[in-house]
Design a protein around this motif. Structure first.
Motif, PDB file in Angstrom:
ATOM      1  N   UNK A   1      -1.797   6.595  -8.563  1.00 28.71           N
ATOM      2  CA  UNK A   1      -2.769   6.611  -8.466  1.00 28.71           C
ATOM      3  C   UNK A   1      -3.723   8.221  -8.226  1.00 28.71           C
ATOM      4  N   UNK A   2      -2.316   9.014  -8.377  1.00 28.93           N
ATOM      5  CA  UNK A   2      -2.847  10.544  -8.787  1.00 28.93           C
ATOM      6  C   UNK A   2      -3.690  11.179  -9.305  1.00 28.93           C
ATOM      7  N   UNK A   3      -3.238  10.510 -11.009  1.00 33.87           N
ATOM      8  CA  UNK A   3      -4.305  10.708 -12.448  1.00 33.87           C
ATOM      9  C   UNK A   3      -5.744   9.915 -12.076  1.00 33.87           C
ATOM     10  N   UNK A   4      -5.703   9.433 -10.843  1.00 30.31           N
ATOM     11  CA  UNK A   4      -7.148   8.787 -10.870  1.00 30.31           C
ATOM     12  C   UNK A   4      -8.191   9.682  -8.907  1.00 30.31           C
ATOM     13  N   UNK A   5      -7.034  10.376  -8.649  1.00 36.21           N
ATOM     14  CA  UNK A   5      -7.441  11.869  -7.521  1.00 36.21           C
ATOM     15  C   UNK A   5      -7.237  10.501  -6.637  1.00 36.21           C
ATOM     16  N   UNK A   6      -6.698   9.578  -6.148  1.00 35.38           N
ATOM     17  CA  UNK A   6      -6.388   8.842  -4.878  1.00 35.38           C
ATOM     18  C   UNK A   6      -4.361   9.310  -4.044  1.00 35.38           C
ATOM     19  N   UNK A   7      -5.447   9.836  -3.803  1.00 32.63           N
ATOM     20  CA  UNK A   7      -4.431  11.332  -2.708  1.00 32.63           C
ATOM     21  C   UNK A   7      -4.570  10.193  -1.493  1.00 32.63           C
ATOM     22  N   UNK A   8      -5.314  10.038  -1.436  1.00 33.92           N
ATOM     23  CA  UNK A   8      -5.487   9.527   0.196  1.00 33.92           C
ATOM     24  C   UNK A   8      -4.773   8.012  -0.064  1.00 33.92           C
ATOM     25  N   UNK A   9      -5.056   7.654  -0.679  1.00 33.93           N
ATOM     26  CA  UNK A   9      -4.334   6.031  -0.877  1.00 33.93           C
ATOM     27  C   UNK A   9      -2.355   5.773  -1.136  1.00 33.93           C
ATOM     28  N   UNK A  10      -2.631   7.738  -2.115  1.00 35.24           N
ATOM     29  CA  UNK A  10      -1.258   7.936  -1.849  1.00 35.24           C
ATOM     30  C   UNK A  10      -0.079   8.094  -0.733  1.00 35.24           C
ATOM     31  N   UNK A  11      -1.060   8.815   0.138  1.00 35.46           N
ATOM     32  CA  UNK A  11      -0.802   9.255   1.640  1.00 35.46           C
ATOM     33  C   UNK A  11      -0.593   7.833   2.685  1.00 35.46           C
ATOM     34  N   UNK A  12      -1.104   7.160   2.173  1.00 33.95           N
ATOM     35  CA  UNK A  12      -1.303   5.867   2.859  1.00 33.95           C
ATOM     36  C   UNK A  12       0.037   5.059   2.695  1.00 33.95           C
ATOM     37  N   UNK A  13      -0.332   4.757   1.836  1.00 36.83           N
ATOM     38  CA  UNK A  13       1.447   4.388   1.276  1.00 36.83           C
ATOM     39  C   UNK A  13       2.264   5.239   1.224  1.00 36.83           C
ATOM     40  N   UNK A  14       2.754   6.314   1.135  1.00 35.78           N
ATOM     41  CA  UNK A  14       4.079   7.052   1.431  1.00 35.78           C
ATOM     42  C   UNK A  14       3.905   6.562   3.200  1.00 35.78           C
ATOM     43  N   UNK A  15       2.865   6.696   4.193  1.00 32.99           N
ATOM     44  CA  UNK A  15       3.303   6.999   6.095  1.00 32.99           C
ATOM     45  C   UNK A  15       4.032   5.687   5.845  1.00 32.99           C
ATOM     46  N   UNK A  16       2.906   4.218   5.259  1.00 34.70           N
ATOM     47  CA  UNK A  16       3.337   3.321   6.072  1.00 34.70           C
ATOM     48  C   UNK A  16       4.790   1.984   5.376  1.00 34.70           C
ATOM     49  N   UNK A  17       5.376   3.155   3.774  1.00 38.22           N
ATOM     50  CA  UNK A  17       6.239   2.730   3.181  1.00 38.22           C
ATOM     51  C   UNK A  17       7.680   3.665   4.023  1.00 38.22           C
ATOM     52  N   UNK A  18       7.551   5.211   4.721  1.00 38.01           N
ATOM     53  CA  UNK A  18       7.945   5.666   5.467  1.00 38.01           C
ATOM     54  C   UNK A  18       8.773   5.317   6.378  1.00 38.01           C
ATOM     55  N   UNK A  19       7.357   4.337   6.755  1.00 42.93           N
ATOM     56  CA  UNK A  19       7.655   3.820   8.760  1.00 42.93           C
ATOM     57  C   UNK A  19       8.860   2.522   8.112  1.00 42.93           C
ATOM     58  N   UNK A  20       8.392   1.823   7.026  1.00 37.42           N
ATOM     59  CA  UNK A  20       9.972   0.404   6.611  1.00 37.42           C
ATOM     60  C   UNK A  20      10.871   1.419   6.570  1.00 37.42           C
ATOM     61  N   UNK A  21      10.906   2.195   5.248  1.00 38.61           N
ATOM     62  CA  UNK A  21      12.528   2.860   4.708  1.00 38.61           C
ATOM     63  C   UNK A  21      12.243   3.753   5.014  1.00 38.61           C
ATOM     64  N   UNK A  22      12.961   4.088   6.206  1.00 39.12           N
ATOM     65  CA  UNK A  22      13.094   5.423   7.064  1.00 39.12           C
ATOM     66  C   UNK A  22      14.072   6.191   6.204  1.00 39.12           C
ATOM     67  N   UNK A  23      13.981   7.860   5.466  1.00 40.66           N
ATOM     68  CA  UNK A  23      14.734   7.755   4.842  1.00 40.66           C
ATOM     69  C   UNK A  23      15.088   7.945   3.419  1.00 40.66           C
ATOM     70  N   UNK A  24      14.822   7.117   2.681  1.00 37.59           N
ATOM     71  CA  UNK A  24      14.172   7.048   1.212  1.00 37.59           C
ATOM     72  C   UNK A  24      14.211   7.750   0.305  1.00 37.59           C
ATOM     73  N   UNK A  25      14.441   8.203   0.079  1.00 36.31           N
ATOM     74  CA  UNK A  25      14.809  10.086  -0.834  1.00 36.31           C
ATOM     75  C   UNK A  25      14.224   9.698  -1.658  1.00 36.31           C
ATOM     76  N   UNK A  26      14.334   8.459  -2.975  1.00 39.43           N
ATOM     77  CA  UNK A  26      13.347   8.578  -3.884  1.00 39.43           C
ATOM     78  C   UNK A  26      11.724   9.197  -4.066  1.00 39.43           C
ATOM     79  N   UNK A  27      11.280   8.493  -2.699  1.00 40.15           N
ATOM     80  CA  UNK A  27      10.033   8.505  -2.386  1.00 40.15           C
ATOM     81  C   UNK A  27       9.727  10.026  -2.290  1.00 40.15           C
ATOM     82  N   UNK A  28      10.553  10.877  -1.066  1.00 48.89           N
ATOM     83  CA  UNK A  28      10.056  11.820  -1.278  1.00 48.89           C
ATOM     84  C   UNK A  28      10.183  12.256  -2.743  1.00 48.89           C
ATOM     85  N   UNK A  29      11.055  12.310  -2.962  1.00 45.99           N
ATOM     86  CA  UNK A  29      10.943  13.681  -4.542  1.00 45.99           C
ATOM     87  C   UNK A  29       9.189  12.961  -5.556  1.00 45.99           C
ATOM     88  N   UNK A  30       9.631  12.248  -5.418  1.00 43.93           N
ATOM     89  CA  UNK A  30       7.497  12.035  -6.058  1.00 43.93           C
ATOM     90  C   UNK A  30       7.480  11.612  -5.522  1.00 43.93           C
TER      91      UNK A  30
END
Length: 377
Positions: free
Chosen positions: A262-291
């Motif tokens: 997604x980053x290579x496609x400049x899909x930062x809005x989609x990245x944020x959407x994925x991050x927010x939904x993933x973080x809501x479902x799996x709180x404190x999943x540190x690998x995604x924070x690092x990515x």
């Protein structure tokens, strides 16, 4: 009378070919494609319509087999997957962009057929996806070169001795998998593939060897992330999003691959959407924070720092990690945060520091692996 070739004419012809080749390298594969039509966009696969696209498929297959047989016997199916993915992702860039030999060979081979009979952009991606699907359908052979060796055999590159050796190994493994002799002959292209043959052998029944795999079958629980790479890539973006939202913690490598894609496609809005939904479902999943931190470290250092700090917090609260592992993560994250916080070095300061030279033989005290000897924060 012996024919004499005019050296000047021959040289000019060679120069012309060379100039033409250089010119093609500056073009992109996209420039040989035509716009999609509504009907074409509806296509999900070229499966069962392979004959219509055989000219392009054969060029790709021949390039792969020739490269393996004549240039690099160590190339793997995973290398082929990466090459095809890169060509698909960067089809709008000049052909000279593809520097790896296999990528360049495949891209070059597609120019002539596309010049003579252009595909639409969507058709082109479906052709590449089809080859990826075929590679995945050979993964049952449990060989890092399963597809490469098979296509090299089928296209007749192997010597007689190599053919016999390959057939022997193929049949031996197939028999262990419960594959019938007729199916083996079909896979080795030893029999004419008529409709009656397929019906008689039930090759496409539920338990058939060549059953078309959809996302549900591709992502069976007992398959590893490495095995799933091809199947994941063949998913549509929305399917990837949904799959990782359900299964991401089990497939960290695929999460990273998806976010970076997604980053290579400049899909930062989609990245944020994925991050927010993933973080809501799996709180404190540190690998995604690092990515997320690595994604933004160049474009938005402040945001990257935030994600690295979130990684630290998540690691602290993650009870199952050994203290030694937490310590190592903390050291790495502290270095990254320090790198972000440090102001850019001025040119004159950089010049002065470079003259000082580097200290040699500096040893660093290693942290003990014993948990009770390391204090986490």
């Amino acid at each position: 009378m012996e024919t004499v070739i005019n050296p000047q004419t021959d040289s000019s012809h060679m120069d012309h070919d060379e100039d033409r080749k250089i010119g093609e390298d500056e073009l992109s594969l996209s420039e040989f494609l035509v716009p999609d039509t509504p009907e074409i966009k509806e296509l999900k696969s070229i499966y069962t319509n392979e004959y219509e696209y055989s000219e392009y498929l054969s060029e790709i297959e021949f390039s792969i087999a020739e490269y393996y047989h004549n240039e690099n016997r160590k190339v793997t199916d995973k290398d082929v997957i990466k090459a095809l993915k890169n060509i698909k992702l960067n089809r709008n860039k000049p052909i000279s962009f593809f520097e790896r030999p296999l990528e360049k060979k495949i891209a070059d081979s597609l120019v002539e057929p596309l010049e003579e009979s252009p595909l639409t952009d969507h058709e082109f991606t479906l052709v590449l996806d089809y080859v990826l699907w075929v590679i995945d359908n050979r993964s049952w052979l449990k060989d890092k070169q399963a597809y490469i060796k098979w296509i090299t055999y089928v296209l007749g590159f192997f010597s007689e001795d190599e053919e016999k050796k390959y057939e022997s190994q193929f049949k031996k493994f197939a028999s262990k998998m419960g594959v019938s002799g007729a199916q083996v002959d079909m896979l080795l292209m030893k029999r004419e593939m008529t409709d009656d043959f397929f019906d008689e052998e039930d090759l496409f029944e539920d338990e058939g060897l060549l059953e078309v795999l959809g996302p549900d079958e591709i992502f069976e629980n007992d398959r590893t992330a490495e095995d799933l790479e091809t199947g994941f890539f063949l998913m549509e973006d929305d399917e990837k999003f949904d799959f990782l939202l359900e299964n991401g913690p089990d497939y960290v490598n695929l999460v990273q691959s998806y976010v970076l894609e997604l980053m290579e496609k400049d899909g930062f809005e989609k990245i944020q959407e994925f991050y927010q939904k993933f973080n809501e479902k799996y709180e404190n999943f540190f690998p995604l924070h690092f990515i997320m931190g690595t994604v933004y470290i160049e474009n938005d250092p402040t945001l990257a720092k935030f994600y690295f700090e979130e990684t630290l917090k998540a690691v602290e609260n993650y009870g199952d990690l050994p203290k030694s592992y937490k310590y190592e993560i903390k050291q790495n994250l502290d270095s990254l945060i320090k790198y972000i916080e440090e102001p850019a070095e001025k040119p004159e300061e950089k010049a002065r520091s470079s003259k000082k030279g580097k200290r040699k033989g500096v040893s660093r005290k290693k942290a003990s692996n014993e948990d009770d000897e390391i204090k986490w924060l």
